[in-house]
Design a protein around this motif. Sequence first.
Motif, short mmCIF file in Angstrom:
data_model
loop_
_atom_site.label_atom_id
_atom_site.label_comp_id
_atom_site.label_asym_id
_atom_site.label_seq_id
_atom_site.Cartn_x
_atom_site.Cartn_y
_atom_site.Cartn_z
N ARG A 32 0.83 -1.21 0.00
CA ARG A 32 0.00 0.00 0.00
C ARG A 32 0.87 1.26 0.00
NH1 ARG A 32 -5.47 -0.42 1.11
NH2 ARG A 32 -6.21 -2.54 1.49
N ALA A 33 1.95 1.23 0.77
CA ALA A 33 2.87 2.38 0.81
C ALA A 33 3.53 2.58 -0.55
CB ALA A 33 3.92 2.17 1.89
N ARG A 34 3.92 1.49 -1.20
CA ARG A 34 4.55 1.59 -2.53
C ARG A 34 3.58 2.23 -3.54
NH1 ARG A 34 9.21 1.34 -4.26
NH2 ARG A 34 9.10 -0.37 -5.73
N LEU A 35 2.31 1.83 -3.48
CA LEU A 35 1.32 2.42 -4.38
C LEU A 35 1.13 3.91 -4.07
CD1 LEU A 35 -1.15 -0.57 -4.52
CD2 LEU A 35 0.10 0.38 -6.47
N GLY A 36 1.17 4.26 -2.79
CA GLY A 36 1.08 5.66 -2.40
C GLY A 36 2.27 6.47 -2.90
N ALA A 47 8.91 10.91 -13.11
CA ALA A 47 8.82 9.65 -13.86
C ALA A 47 9.82 8.61 -13.37
CB ALA A 47 9.02 9.92 -15.35
N THR A 48 11.00 9.03 -12.98
CA THR A 48 12.03 8.08 -12.53
C THR A 48 11.55 7.32 -11.30
OG1 THR A 48 13.78 9.48 -13.41
CG2 THR A 48 14.42 7.86 -11.76
N THR A 49 11.03 8.04 -10.31
CA THR A 49 10.54 7.39 -9.10
C THR A 49 9.28 6.58 -9.40
OG1 THR A 49 11.49 9.12 -7.72
CG2 THR A 49 9.77 7.77 -6.72
N ALA A 50 8.41 7.09 -10.27
CA ALA A 50 7.20 6.35 -10.63
C ALA A 50 7.56 5.01 -11.27
CB ALA A 50 6.33 7.18 -11.57
N CYS A 51 8.54 4.99 -12.13
CA CYS A 51 8.94 3.76 -12.81
C CYS A 51 9.59 2.76 -11.87
CB CYS A 51 9.85 4.07 -13.99
SG CYS A 51 8.92 4.75 -15.38
N GLU A 52 10.07 3.22 -10.72
CA GLU A 52 10.72 2.34 -9.76
C GLU A 52 9.76 1.31 -9.17
OE1 GLU A 52 11.79 1.37 -6.37
OE2 GLU A 52 13.42 0.61 -7.55
N LEU A 53 8.45 1.55 -9.29
CA LEU A 53 7.46 0.59 -8.79
C LEU A 53 7.42 -0.67 -9.66
CD1 LEU A 53 5.15 -0.05 -6.79
CD2 LEU A 53 3.60 1.02 -8.42
N GLU A 132 11.27 -8.51 -4.59
CA GLU A 132 12.46 -8.79 -5.38
C GLU A 132 13.69 -8.94 -4.50
OE1 GLU A 132 12.40 -6.12 -8.83
OE2 GLU A 132 11.18 -7.71 -9.76
N ASP A 133 14.81 -9.26 -5.11
CA ASP A 133 16.04 -9.57 -4.36
C ASP A 133 16.47 -8.46 -3.40
OD1 ASP A 133 16.18 -12.03 -5.58
OD2 ASP A 133 17.61 -11.40 -7.11
N ASP A 134 16.13 -7.21 -3.73
CA ASP A 134 16.50 -6.10 -2.85
C ASP A 134 15.49 -5.90 -1.71
OD1 ASP A 134 14.34 -4.98 -4.17
OD2 ASP A 134 15.44 -3.25 -4.94
N GLY A 135 14.46 -6.78 -1.65
CA GLY A 135 13.47 -6.72 -0.58
C GLY A 135 12.28 -5.82 -0.87
N ARG A 136 12.30 -5.12 -2.01
CA ARG A 136 11.21 -4.20 -2.35
C ARG A 136 10.16 -4.90 -3.19
NH1 ARG A 136 12.81 1.67 -3.60
NH2 ARG A 136 10.86 1.93 -2.50
N TRP A 137 8.91 -4.53 -2.94
CA TRP A 137 7.80 -5.05 -3.71
C TRP A 137 7.68 -4.26 -5.01
CZ3 TRP A 137 5.09 -9.34 -2.47
CH2 TRP A 137 5.18 -9.81 -1.17
N ARG A 138 7.62 -4.98 -6.13
CA ARG A 138 7.47 -4.34 -7.44
C ARG A 138 6.42 -5.07 -8.26
NH1 ARG A 138 12.99 -3.84 -6.65
NH2 ARG A 138 13.68 -1.69 -6.55
N ILE A 139 5.80 -4.34 -9.16
CA ILE A 139 4.79 -4.93 -10.03
C ILE A 139 5.50 -5.71 -11.14
CG2 ILE A 139 2.95 -4.47 -11.69
CD1 ILE A 139 2.24 -2.00 -9.99
#
Length: 147
Positions: A32-36, A47-53, A132-139
């Motif tokens: 939920r935080a990532r989507l926020g 755009a750079t930060t948006a694409c990081e999702l 993912e391997d870095d621990g972050r949730w990504r689409i």
Amino acid sequence: MERLARLASGLAGLVLLASSAWAGQGAEAEIRARLGQWTEAFNNGDATTACELFSQSLISDYRGQGEAGYATRCALIEKALGDRERRFHYSADIKEVIVEGDLAVVRLTWTLTISPGDIKSVEPGMDVFRREDDGRWRIIRYIAYEE
């Protein structure tokens, strides 16, 4: 003694269930935080930060646009956010988040407002996240359409 062993085993099972539920709630909060964060980045023109999702392995399918990967989706975001004639603003209505291990599914509806003109586009969809391997949730997959 056998009774004590069964009690201990049952207690261990309850602890395992509780910790699993807690982990799922933690993952749901992270997603939920990532989507926020994505919404804030997009609405601020970042755009750079948006694409990081999105995962580099993204496969997305938006009705009328066909399937696209990470590079194509991010190019579309960059193009929209670089448009000086219009402003794009997203808001999300998250219907549910289902977490199973390192995968999660999010059912949500995005509302895009385009100005000038306050044109609204309501876009129901489903996102599949992976930790993912870095621990972050990504689409890694998403499907969406405009109503």
